[in-house]
Design an enzyme around this catalytic site. Structure first.
Site, PDB file in Angstrom:
ATOM      1  N   ASP A   8       0.797  -1.232   0.000  1.00 33.67           N
ATOM      2  CA  ASP A   8       0.000   0.000   0.000  1.00 33.67           C
ATOM      3  C   ASP A   8       0.832   1.285   0.000  1.00 33.67           C
ATOM      4  O   ASP A   8       1.504   1.592   0.984  1.00 33.67           O
ATOM      5  CB  ASP A   8      -0.912   0.030   1.229  1.00 33.67           C
ATOM      6  CG  ASP A   8      -1.770  -1.212   1.375  1.00 33.67           C
ATOM      7  OD1 ASP A   8      -2.990  -1.061   1.482  1.00 33.67           O
ATOM      8  OD2 ASP A   8      -1.216  -2.332   1.392  1.00 33.67           O
ATOM      9  N   GLU A  39      -4.165   2.084  -3.275  1.00 38.48           N
ATOM     10  CA  GLU A  39      -5.460   2.577  -2.798  1.00 38.48           C
ATOM     11  C   GLU A  39      -5.367   3.702  -1.768  1.00 38.48           C
ATOM     12  O   GLU A  39      -6.377   4.361  -1.500  1.00 38.48           O
ATOM     13  CB  GLU A  39      -6.284   1.424  -2.221  1.00 38.48           C
ATOM     14  CG  GLU A  39      -5.791   0.894  -0.901  1.00 38.48           C
ATOM     15  CD  GLU A  39      -6.952   0.520   0.021  1.00 38.48           C
ATOM     16  OE1 GLU A  39      -8.085   0.456  -0.446  1.00 38.48           O
ATOM     17  OE2 GLU A  39      -6.696   0.312   1.209  1.00 38.48           O
ATOM     18  N   ASN A  40      -4.179   3.933  -1.196  1.00 36.02           N
ATOM     19  CA  ASN A  40      -4.004   5.027  -0.237  1.00 36.02           C
ATOM     20  C   ASN A  40      -3.084   6.118  -0.774  1.00 36.02           C
ATOM     21  O   ASN A  40      -2.598   6.956  -0.010  1.00 36.02           O
ATOM     22  CB  ASN A  40      -3.421   4.504   1.079  1.00 36.02           C
ATOM     23  CG  ASN A  40      -4.322   3.510   1.773  1.00 36.02           C
ATOM     24  OD1 ASN A  40      -3.916   2.386   2.046  1.00 36.02           O
ATOM     25  ND2 ASN A  40      -5.548   3.893   2.076  1.00 36.02           N
ATOM     26  N   ASN A  67     -10.462  -1.358  -0.231  1.00 37.39           N
ATOM     27  CA  ASN A  67     -11.695  -0.730   0.233  1.00 37.39           C
ATOM     28  C   ASN A  67     -11.715   0.788   0.062  1.00 37.39           C
ATOM     29  O   ASN A  67     -12.784   1.409   0.116  1.00 37.39           O
ATOM     30  CB  ASN A  67     -11.959  -1.076   1.712  1.00 37.39           C
ATOM     31  CG  ASN A  67     -10.811  -0.671   2.613  1.00 37.39           C
ATOM     32  OD1 ASN A  67      -9.659  -1.070   2.399  1.00 37.39           O
ATOM     33  ND2 ASN A  67     -11.105   0.112   3.634  1.00 37.39           N
ATOM     34  N   HIS A  68     -10.553   1.419  -0.182  1.00 35.09           N
ATOM     35  CA  HIS A  68     -10.518   2.867  -0.389  1.00 35.09           C
ATOM     36  C   HIS A  68     -10.513   3.252  -1.868  1.00 35.09           C
ATOM     37  O   HIS A  68     -10.302   4.423  -2.197  1.00 35.09           O
ATOM     38  CB  HIS A  68      -9.291   3.472   0.296  1.00 35.09           C
ATOM     39  CG  HIS A  68      -9.378   3.495   1.783  1.00 35.09           C
ATOM     40  ND1 HIS A  68     -10.286   4.265   2.471  1.00 35.09           N
ATOM     41  CD2 HIS A  68      -8.684   2.811   2.732  1.00 35.09           C
ATOM     42  CE1 HIS A  68     -10.146   4.076   3.764  1.00 35.09           C
ATOM     43  NE2 HIS A  68      -9.183   3.188   3.962  1.00 35.09           N
ATOM     44  N   HIS A 153      -6.815  -8.209  -0.284  1.00 35.93           N
ATOM     45  CA  HIS A 153      -6.917  -7.040   0.582  1.00 35.93           C
ATOM     46  C   HIS A 153      -7.876  -7.373   1.718  1.00 35.93           C
ATOM     47  O   HIS A 153      -9.098  -7.421   1.520  1.00 35.93           O
ATOM     48  CB  HIS A 153      -7.430  -5.853  -0.234  1.00 35.93           C
ATOM     49  CG  HIS A 153      -7.178  -4.525   0.396  1.00 35.93           C
ATOM     50  ND1 HIS A 153      -5.955  -3.904   0.356  1.00 35.93           N
ATOM     51  CD2 HIS A 153      -7.991  -3.697   1.082  1.00 35.93           C
ATOM     52  CE1 HIS A 153      -6.026  -2.737   0.978  1.00 35.93           C
ATOM     53  NE2 HIS A 153      -7.260  -2.590   1.439  1.00 35.93           N
ATOM     54  N   HIS A 178      -3.548  -4.255   3.234  1.00 36.54           N
ATOM     55  CA  HIS A 178      -4.567  -3.576   4.018  1.00 36.54           C
ATOM     56  C   HIS A 178      -4.131  -3.224   5.435  1.00 36.54           C
ATOM     57  O   HIS A 178      -4.467  -2.156   5.920  1.00 36.54           O
ATOM     58  CB  HIS A 178      -5.872  -4.366   4.093  1.00 36.54           C
ATOM     59  CG  HIS A 178      -6.948  -3.688   4.901  1.00 36.54           C
ATOM     60  ND1 HIS A 178      -7.499  -2.480   4.526  1.00 36.54           N
ATOM     61  CD2 HIS A 178      -7.559  -4.027   6.067  1.00 36.54           C
ATOM     62  CE1 HIS A 178      -8.422  -2.121   5.418  1.00 36.54           C
ATOM     63  NE2 HIS A 178      -8.470  -3.029   6.370  1.00 36.54           N
TER      64      HIS A 178
END
Length: 267
Positions: A8, A39-40, A67-68, A153, A178
């Protein structure tokens, strides 16, 4: 095939570390394909088209998320166009984007990258085990693809381990993301699948999972709304792993953890 996976990317610190460190990492490992979880990447929440372009220009081949993925609303129309930017494949049918892509690696072989998300303490998505079974009906190792890599994830180690054991011998590698903390269990499983519970984040570890520690700590003192979470801005550690597979079988021969820079011990 040589597969490089970076965990990530957390905020600007993570992006700058990737840009600075990736050329040397690629020179050392000579990967045939480079995959990152992004995703971050956009200030700690989501990803944008501009950041995707920066990653591709740095030498990234495929971007996974979690999830983001939808936190930056501009990504919704873009993800429908960019087939190398994945969202978890177990989102319901009709969701923008895709969770599976097959690309040609630098060695001329094909690799299939799959992005899935766990359900324990996560969003109530479709069952990742059943979705994976459906994917493997059409994509089979050694038949129509030379390697299969899964970014799983998920929150819990038990769900990640169960998934890996379930598909051991049918995929090249499964690495978790994650939790933003690298685990010390990288190994090749008994049937030939490379595994690590979590690759860890690429971000500043003088933090609380990448967030400025003062802000995160206050959340434990106050029950009401707190200050907006902000990514820590110190020197980032690049975390991930390197997997090498047998070109004949597609199964893994080795997996090595990667930790470079920042406050963590190097590996």
């Amino acid at each position: 095939m040589k597969i490089l996976f970076i965990g990530d990317i957390m905020g600007r610190s993570g992006r700058e570390a990737l840009e600075h460190r990736l050329p040397a990492i690629k020179q050392e490992f000579q990967p045939d394909v480079t995959i990152v979880n992004g995703e971050n990447a956009a200030n700690g929440t989501g990803i944008t088209e501009k950041i995707c372009t920066e990653f591709y220009n740095t030498g990234v081949d495929v971007i996974t998320t979690g999830n983001h993925v939808w936190d930056q609303r501009e990504i919704i129309p873009y993800i429908a166009r960019d087939k190398k930017l994945l969202r978890p494949a177990n989102y319901p049918e009709g969701t923008a984007g895709q969770g599976v892509v097959t690309v040609q690696a630098a060695n001329g072989q094909k690799i299939t990258v799959i992005n899935l998300m766990g359900r324990l303490f996560m969003d109530p998505l479709d069952d990742p085990f059943q979705v994976m079974e459906k994917i493997l009906k059409d994509i089979q190792l050694g038949q129509n693809t030379d390697a299969i890599f899964v970014d799983f994830h998920a929150e819990t180690t038990s769900e990640k381990m169960s998934f890996a054991h379930c598909f051991d011998g049918r995929i090249t590698g499964m690495v978790g993301t994650h939790t933003h903390v690298p685990t010390a269990d990288a190994h090749v499983m008994e049937k030939g699948t490379a595994y690590q519970t979590d690759a860890g984040m690429t971000g500043d570890y003088n933090s609380v999972i990448g967030v400025e520690k003062e802000i995160a700590i206050q959340r434990f003192f106050k029950r009401g709304p707190g200050e907006r979470m902000r990514p820590a801005k110190g020197e980032a550690t690049v975390c991930g792993c390197f997997i090498e597979s047998d070109n004949r079988t597609g199964l893994a021969k080795l997996i090595r953890s990667i930790r470079i820079g920042g406050v963590l011990n190097s590996a």
